[in-house]
Enzyme design. Structure first.
Site, PDB file in Angstrom:
ATOM      1  N   THR A 236       0.823  -1.272  -0.059  1.00 51.88           N
ATOM      2  CA  THR A 236      -0.202  -0.007  -0.129  1.00 51.88           C
ATOM      3  C   THR A 236       0.856   1.313   0.011  1.00 51.88           C
ATOM      4  OG1 THR A 236      -1.759  -1.084   1.236  1.00 51.88           O
ATOM      5  CG2 THR A 236      -1.919   1.301   1.066  1.00 51.88           C
ATOM      6  N   CYS A 323      31.718   5.152  10.216  1.00 55.53           N
ATOM      7  CA  CYS A 323      32.409   3.936  10.566  1.00 55.53           C
ATOM      8  C   CYS A 323      31.397   2.807  10.507  1.00 55.53           C
ATOM      9  CB  CYS A 323      32.842   3.885  12.106  1.00 55.53           C
ATOM     10  SG  CYS A 323      33.897   5.170  12.681  1.00 55.53           S
TER      11      CYS A 323
END
Ligand SMILES: *Cc1c(COP(=O)(O)O)cnc(C)c1O
Length: 394
Positions: A236, A323
């Protein structure tokens, strides 16, 4: 608070927020339902599709909604790969400094038997159309090259690359998540076959994006289910987010030029000020650059420490050296432009938007040199460099 991390995400604009709220109050039906409430939601989706298409020179039929830039990248690349595989074409060309949504999808395809060639991006962080032309082979299924880099801000020669791909009849996808709403895009004029965009990078909501696909190029569904998006993306529709994305993109495109002038003036002042810090260097292309991107490496510091100390002063920025999943690997982008590991760890990305001010720039230009100095004075490695025991890199 000074927010200069607009490449990570942006604040939702008032226009987008209003459009979303109205949508949730009035058009909360399911667009697949046949009664009026559902049909009004379906109309809101189609109206948004048309407005988004217009902003990038596409037609509405060529836009499909996704959960964001990552999904659009995944679907574009996988679709082009499957299309190529059907014609025994299994060679894919990209660059070494794409977003992980592209690089990790390519890695997966490599495991599935595709051959991926990542072009080097040089010190400025760009690839030329000639590099692409030389890499294209008989069995090339796809060229995927980003429009603008999210860490170092370089803007790539997409029009030229598009012309080469069109001439050689190779599908061309571009991850334009950093470019959309900030610099002009015309998929027709630029010969772009597929383009990814994401609302939260231009003051729209998170979790919604779009993939433009040139008419005639078949798409592979990543999500199976209902027949939404003409069978190309089940589930949807996120109606309020779609409506919010359209409002944000129209606003961004309507003010693109004035925003770029304002933001690039702030960028240039920041760049000039930060360049005065000794043993510092600008990352990326100084000329072909996003209006809001400032990216630096400072020798002798850790980017993460710099960010924490900036946060203490109310400044939200990024190291650009995300990182990845907790590992301390430096940014693949900074390594791709040739920064040594040691220097790549000392990076800072400031990404501006039109809401930033001259006084934000003043505050940053006061804070960064002080913090860099402070961190360097605590570093034994820096002391070794100052007294000549070790060499400076920058
Ligand atoms: C943010 C970003 C993405 C990912 O978009 P999401 O909507 O967050 O999934 C992909 N590519 C680039 C260049 C980006 O900056």
């Amino acid at each position: 608070m000074i927010y200069v991390d607009n490449a990570a995400t942006t604040k939702v604009s008032g226009a987008a927020m209003d459009a979303m709220q109205r949508c949730m109050e009035k058009n909360w039906g399911n667009p697949s339902s046949l009664y009026g409430l559902g049909q009004r939601a379906a109309e809101a989706v189609e109206d948004a599709r048309e407005r988004i298409a217009r902003c990038i020179g596409a037609s509405a039929r060529e836009i499909i909604f996704t959960s964001g830039g990552s999904e659009a990248d995944n679907q574009a690349i996988r679709s082009a790969a499957m299309l190529g595989a059907g014609k025994r074409k299994k060679h894919i060309i990209s660059t070494a400094f794409e977003h992980h949504a592209v690089l990790h999808t390519l890695k997966r395809l490599e495991d599935e038997g595709f051959e991926v060639e990542l072009l080097p991006v040089g010190a400025l962080g760009t690839v030329s159309a000639q590099q692409v032309a030389e890499a294209i082979r008989e069995d090339t299924a796809l060229v995927t090259v980003m429009y603008a880099n999210n860490e170092i801000g370089s803007v790539l020669p997409v029009s030229e690359i598009g012309a080469v791909c069109r001439e050689r009849k190779v599908v061309f996808h571009t991850d334009a998540v950093q470019a959309t709403g900030h610099i002009p895009i015309d998929v027709q004029a630029q010969n772009i076959d597929m383009l990814s965009l994401s609302a939260h990078k231009f003051h729209g909501p998170k979790g919604i994006g779009a993939l433009y696909v040139r008419q005639g190029i078949p798409l592979t569904s990543l999500i199976e289910g209902g027949a939404q998006e003409r069978g190309r993306r089940a589930g949807t529709e996120n109606v309020p987010a779609i409506v919010g994305m359209a409002a944000a993109l129209e606003e961004a495109c309507a003010h693109m030029e004035e925003n770029a002038v304002k933001v690039s003036a702030l960028r240039d002042r920041l760049t000039e000020g930060l360049s005065r810090i000794p043993h510092a260097a600008l990352n990326g292309d100084p000329v072909n650059r996003l209006p809001g991107n400032v990216s630096f490496c400072f020798e002798g510091i850790e980017g993460e420490s710099l960010l924490l100390l900036l946060d203490d002063r109310g400044i939200c920025a990024s190291s650009g050296s995300a990182c990845t999943s907790g590992s301390l690997d430096p940014s693949h982008v900074l390594l791709a432009v040739g920064r040594p590991h040691e220097v790549a760890h000392g990076s800072l990305r400031l990404s501006l938007c039109e809401e930033n001010t001259a006084s934000d720039v003043d505050a940053i230009l006061k804070a960064v040199p002080e913090i860099v100095d402070y961190l360097r004075n605590m570093s034994p490695l820096w002391k070794d460099k100052v007294c000549g025991k070790k060499k400076f890199v920058l």
